[in-house]
Design an enzyme around this catalytic site. Structure first.
Site, short mmCIF file in Angstrom:
data_model
loop_
_atom_site.label_atom_id
_atom_site.label_comp_id
_atom_site.label_asym_id
_atom_site.label_seq_id
_atom_site.Cartn_x
_atom_site.Cartn_y
_atom_site.Cartn_z
N ASP A 28 19.87 -64.69 -54.83
CA ASP A 28 21.03 -65.88 -55.72
C ASP A 28 20.73 -66.53 -56.95
OD1 ASP A 28 22.20 -65.31 -53.08
OD2 ASP A 28 22.27 -67.21 -52.42
N SER B 17 28.06 -70.17 -55.59
CA SER B 17 28.29 -70.44 -56.62
C SER B 17 26.82 -71.76 -56.33
CB SER B 17 29.58 -71.50 -56.20
OG SER B 17 29.38 -72.35 -54.84
N TYR C 93 22.45 -68.77 -40.21
CA TYR C 93 21.25 -68.30 -40.56
C TYR C 93 19.78 -68.67 -40.09
CZ TYR C 93 19.27 -67.34 -45.85
OH TYR C 93 18.95 -66.61 -46.76
N THR D 257 17.45 -58.80 -46.39
CA THR D 257 15.86 -59.01 -46.86
C THR D 257 15.43 -59.66 -47.56
OG1 THR D 257 17.01 -57.67 -48.15
CG2 THR D 257 16.79 -56.19 -46.64
N ASP D 258 15.97 -60.26 -48.27
CA ASP D 258 15.43 -61.30 -49.59
C ASP D 258 14.11 -61.77 -48.84
OD1 ASP D 258 16.62 -63.38 -48.37
OD2 ASP D 258 17.65 -63.95 -51.02
N GLY E 184 32.34 -71.56 -51.41
CA GLY E 184 32.33 -70.77 -49.98
C GLY E 184 32.92 -69.90 -49.96
N ALA E 185 32.58 -68.87 -51.18
CA ALA E 185 33.44 -67.48 -50.67
C ALA E 185 31.52 -66.30 -50.39
CB ALA E 185 33.51 -67.01 -51.93
N GLY E 186 30.40 -67.04 -50.79
CA GLY E 186 29.65 -66.26 -49.98
C GLY E 186 29.14 -65.25 -51.78
C1 GLA Z 1 22.52 -65.94 -48.90
C2 GLA Z 1 21.09 -66.49 -49.33
C3 GLA Z 1 20.00 -64.85 -49.79
C4 GLA Z 1 20.53 -64.40 -48.85
C5 GLA Z 1 21.37 -63.99 -48.31
C6 GLA Z 1 21.37 -62.59 -47.38
O1 GLA Z 1 22.97 -65.64 -49.97
O2 GLA Z 1 21.12 -67.83 -49.93
O3 GLA Z 1 19.09 -65.44 -50.20
O4 GLA Z 1 19.64 -64.14 -48.06
O5 GLA Z 1 22.49 -64.99 -48.01
O6 GLA Z 1 21.18 -61.45 -47.99
#
Ligand code: GLA
Length: 387
Positions: free
Chosen positions: A177, A132, A229, A37-38, A127-129
């Site tokens: 993030d 980092s 992405y 959504t960002d 790498g864990a989302g």
């Molecule tokens: C990654 C991107 C963020 C965001 C998310 C999905 O973390 O860095 O900006 O788009 O994916 O919500």
């Protein structure tokens, strides 16, 4: 944390023969809800976690930036004036170098500021989302803002971190993030409007409600600089253009009736995810404020279903982690972050933690998937100068 601090201090002194001017740190993040959504100018609700990147930094007498870390033998050194031509060429060092470059684009005069030595360490899993990379960007941004006396606001530093990631590293990511890492507060989430960048602190109260937030890292690696992405982002932009709005933020759930008539099936489902996800963020914020964390589980579940079926960014390992956690007592669970791998999260009663850890381990083994890492994280303070 104190070990990390000792390590960066020691390495800094080995590298430069002097003590650093200071230590700065910034956390990774978990996104509680509001995925993809960002960059659609919508809403997100991430929180900073108790895993941080630490930077020891010191000004130099020349105009060189030098970057070292405790996790790589490589030391990267480049004149500040050469940064523009070095974009995307230094591996992990692109993140700190990219921030220096982006601050130059955001008002710092790179011809006038001193050179910098940076030594970095981190316990944010890579790498864990869990962002980092944003943790590195934000710790470095804060250090350079101080040492270069830029006086930039945190939202502006977040934008510089995003610019580094978009234009220097080459990943078309949004502002979430970096905002979570810079604006996070203890035991609270950051409710961010990604259009205005207005941010509100929303208390989470997990521990007071007898709950814990588990990260379930699948170990499936992902990258936002390639592939899925960017494709999802392009679909969202195409959907908004076809519907005649500046961004998907401008659509409400009621507009989906018209969207279904105008869009092809795939684009429609991408749009439906974003529009309903924005609504879910608002619903989670309202529910947290009125009923508390134990009432948000079904909204987390609905978010996962939407990402799995409409946005199609989940993978079998994430789905299995989510299903197993729910079957074993989680109140809600969803993948978190950009998708295509990385981690899922589960909101769980404290007394169900070990049952869920054992069950997720067992389910992964049964399916022949590599062993996951399942551990609790705590909503924590954002970036700060540590000494
Ligand atoms: C990654 C991107 C963020 C965001 C998310 C999905 O973390 O860095 O900006 O788009 O994916 O919500």
């Amino acid at each position: 944390m104190s070990d990390l601090r000792d390590d960066v201090r020691t390495l800094f002194t080995e590298l430069t023969g002097r003590a650093p001017d200071g230590l700065w740190s910034a956390p990774g993040r978990v996104n509680l809800i509001g995925e993809h959504t960002d960059y659609n100018e919508g809403f997100v609700l991430p929180f900073a976690i108790d895993r941080r990147t630490i930077v020891a930094a010191g000004a130099r007498e020349d105009a060189v930036i030098r970057v070292a870390s405790t996790f790589s033998d490589e030391v990267v050194e480049i004149a500040l004036s050469e940064l523009d031509s070095a974009r995307g060429s230094a591996g992990w060092a692109d993140y700190p170098l990219g921030v220096a470059w982006a601050l130059g684009r955001s008002g710092a005069d790179l011809a006038a500021v001193p050179g910098i030595d940076l030594v970095i360490d981190s316990n944010v899993p890579v790498g864990a989302g869990l962002s980092s990379s944003a943790a590195i960007e934000c710790a470095v941004a804060l250090a350079l803002d101080d040492l270069w006396r830029l006086g930039m606001s945190r939202p502006d530093l977040a934008r510089a971190g995003q610019l580094a990631e978009n234009e220097f590293v080459g990943a078309p990511t949004g502002i979430m993030d970096q905002s979570a890492s810079l604006l996070g507060q203890l035991d609270a989430a950051v409710f961010l409007d990604c259009r205005s960048l207005d941010a509100e602190v929303v208390p989470l109260g997990f521990a007071a409600a007898g709950l814990t937030l588990l990260v379930m890292d699948t170990g499936v690696s992902h990258s936002h600089a390639t592939g899925g992405y960017g494709e999802r982002r392009a679909s969202c932009e195409a959907g908004a253009a076809a519907l005649g709005v500046p961004s998907l933020r401008d659509l409400a759930v009621d507009d989906l009736v018209r969207a279904r008539e105008v869009l092809d099936d795939v684009t429609f489902r991408r749009v439906r995810h974003v529009v309903t996800e924005n609504q879910r963020v608002l619903d989670v914020v309202r529910t947290l404020r009125s009923e508390g964390a134990s009432a948000i589980g079904s909204l987390l579940d609905a978010s996962h279903t939407s990402m799995r079926d409409d946005f199609e960014i989940s993978v079998p390992e994430l789905d299995l982690a989510v299903e197993t956690a729910l079957e074993n007592g989680a109140l809600g669970a969803r993948m978190t972050g950009g998708g295509f791998g990385g981690a899922a999260i589960a909101l769980v009663p404290i007394d169900a933690v070990s049952r869920i850890q054992v069950a997720v381990d067992g389910a992964f083994a049964e399916h022949g998937f590599a062993a996951p890492e399942v551990y609790p994280v705590r909503p924590s303070e954002g970036a700060a100068r540590d000494s």
